[in-house]
Design a protein around this motif. Structure first.
Motif, PDB file in Angstrom:
ATOM      1  N   GLN A   1       0.839  -1.198   0.000  1.00  0.00           N
ATOM      2  CA  GLN A   1       0.000   0.000   0.000  1.00  0.00           C
ATOM      3  C   GLN A   1       0.869   1.241   0.000  1.00  0.00           C
ATOM      4  N   VAL A   2       0.488   2.195  -0.804  1.00  0.00           N
ATOM      5  CA  VAL A   2       1.207   3.469  -0.887  1.00  0.00           C
ATOM      6  C   VAL A   2       0.229   4.597  -0.591  1.00  0.00           C
ATOM      7  N   GLN A   3       0.616   5.489   0.258  1.00  0.00           N
ATOM      8  CA  GLN A   3      -0.177   6.691   0.527  1.00  0.00           C
ATOM      9  C   GLN A   3       0.546   7.901  -0.020  1.00  0.00           C
ATOM     10  N   LEU A   4      -0.202   8.759  -0.686  1.00  0.00           N
ATOM     11  CA  LEU A   4       0.358   9.948  -1.312  1.00  0.00           C
ATOM     12  C   LEU A   4      -0.284  11.180  -0.688  1.00  0.00           C
ATOM     13  N   VAL A   5       0.546  12.124  -0.293  1.00  0.00           N
ATOM     14  CA  VAL A   5       0.044  13.345   0.331  1.00  0.00           C
ATOM     15  C   VAL A   5       0.637  14.548  -0.389  1.00  0.00           C
ATOM     16  N   GLU A   6      -0.242  15.324  -1.030  1.00  0.00           N
ATOM     17  CA  GLU A   6       0.208  16.506  -1.755  1.00  0.00           C
ATOM     18  C   GLU A   6       0.233  17.729  -0.841  1.00  0.00           C
ATOM     19  N   SER A   7       1.079  18.674  -1.196  1.00  0.00           N
ATOM     20  CA  SER A   7       1.118  19.966  -0.505  1.00  0.00           C
ATOM     21  C   SER A   7       1.670  21.011  -1.463  1.00  0.00           C
ATOM     22  N   GLY A   8       1.507  22.274  -1.090  1.00  0.00           N
ATOM     23  CA  GLY A   8       2.081  23.353  -1.871  1.00  0.00           C
ATOM     24  C   GLY A   8       1.100  24.133  -2.727  1.00  0.00           C
ATOM     25  N   GLY A   9      -0.150  23.705  -2.756  1.00  0.00           N
ATOM     26  CA  GLY A   9      -1.135  24.446  -3.536  1.00  0.00           C
ATOM     27  C   GLY A   9      -1.462  25.775  -2.879  1.00  0.00           C
ATOM     28  N   GLY A  10      -2.214  26.592  -3.611  1.00  0.00           N
ATOM     29  CA  GLY A  10      -2.592  27.889  -3.057  1.00  0.00           C
ATOM     30  C   GLY A  10      -3.070  28.837  -4.131  1.00  0.00           C
ATOM     31  N   LEU A  11      -3.155  30.104  -3.746  1.00  0.00           N
ATOM     32  CA  LEU A  11      -3.604  31.163  -4.652  1.00  0.00           C
ATOM     33  C   LEU A  11      -2.395  31.956  -5.119  1.00  0.00           C
ATOM     34  N   VAL A  12      -2.295  32.161  -6.420  1.00  0.00           N
ATOM     35  CA  VAL A  12      -1.169  32.891  -6.982  1.00  0.00           C
ATOM     36  C   VAL A  12      -1.669  33.738  -8.150  1.00  0.00           C
ATOM     37  N   GLN A  13      -1.011  34.841  -8.399  1.00  0.00           N
ATOM     38  CA  GLN A  13      -1.372  35.687  -9.533  1.00  0.00           C
ATOM     39  C   GLN A  13      -0.817  35.117 -10.827  1.00  0.00           C
ATOM     40  N   ALA A  14      -1.476  35.446 -11.908  1.00  0.00           N
ATOM     41  CA  ALA A  14      -0.992  35.020 -13.218  1.00  0.00           C
ATOM     42  C   ALA A  14       0.458  35.465 -13.401  1.00  0.00           C
ATOM     43  N   GLY A  15       1.263  34.564 -13.948  1.00  0.00           N
ATOM     44  CA  GLY A  15       2.678  34.836 -14.123  1.00  0.00           C
ATOM     45  C   GLY A  15       3.537  34.372 -12.973  1.00  0.00           C
TER      46      GLY A  15
END
Length: 124
Positions: A1-15
């Motif tokens: 079994q493998v568990q994957l945990v993402e992080s680092g998303g958010g709100l950013v301006q174009a560019g």
């Protein structure tokens, strides 16, 4: 079994830029082909980028070529997605995925494990 945990998303301006991380559990991480997918509201989930077990082979969606870079650190059981020159159309939930078999071009149909997703929102 493998568990994957993402992080680092958010709100950013174009560019702007963001770096997503996906931390994996399990001893066999280094043998998996890894990928990043995304799903925008009302759209199908699509492959953004994939990387082979060694990191030597990568595959990108045409829409992100030259702007996104996928990489992995097998010693840290982590795969990354560096996103630059972000556009409003990059707004989506981004998912990390792992495939025991298949390569970077067949990963779409061979996913064994998914992460829970992380939201990326790019404002204009």
């Amino acid at each position: 079994q493998v568990q994957l945990v993402e992080s680092g998303g958010g709100l950013v301006q174009a560019g702007g830029s963001l770096r997503l991380s996906c931390a994996a559990s399990g001893r066999t991480f280094s043998s998996y082909t890894m990928g990043w997918f995304r799903q925008a509201p009302g759209k199908e989930r699509e492959l953004v980028a994939a990387i082979s077990w060694s990191g030597g082979i990568t595959n990108y969606a045409n829409s992100v070529k030259g702007r996104f870079t996928i990489s992995r650190d097998n010693a840290k059981n982590t795969v990354y997605l560096q996103m630059s020159s972000l556009k409003p159309e990059d707004t989506a939930v981004y998912y990390c995925a792992a495939a025991e078999r298949g390569g970077v071009y067949s990963i779409r149909t061979l996913i064994n494990y998914w992460g829970q997703g992380t939201q990326v929102t790019v404002s204009s």
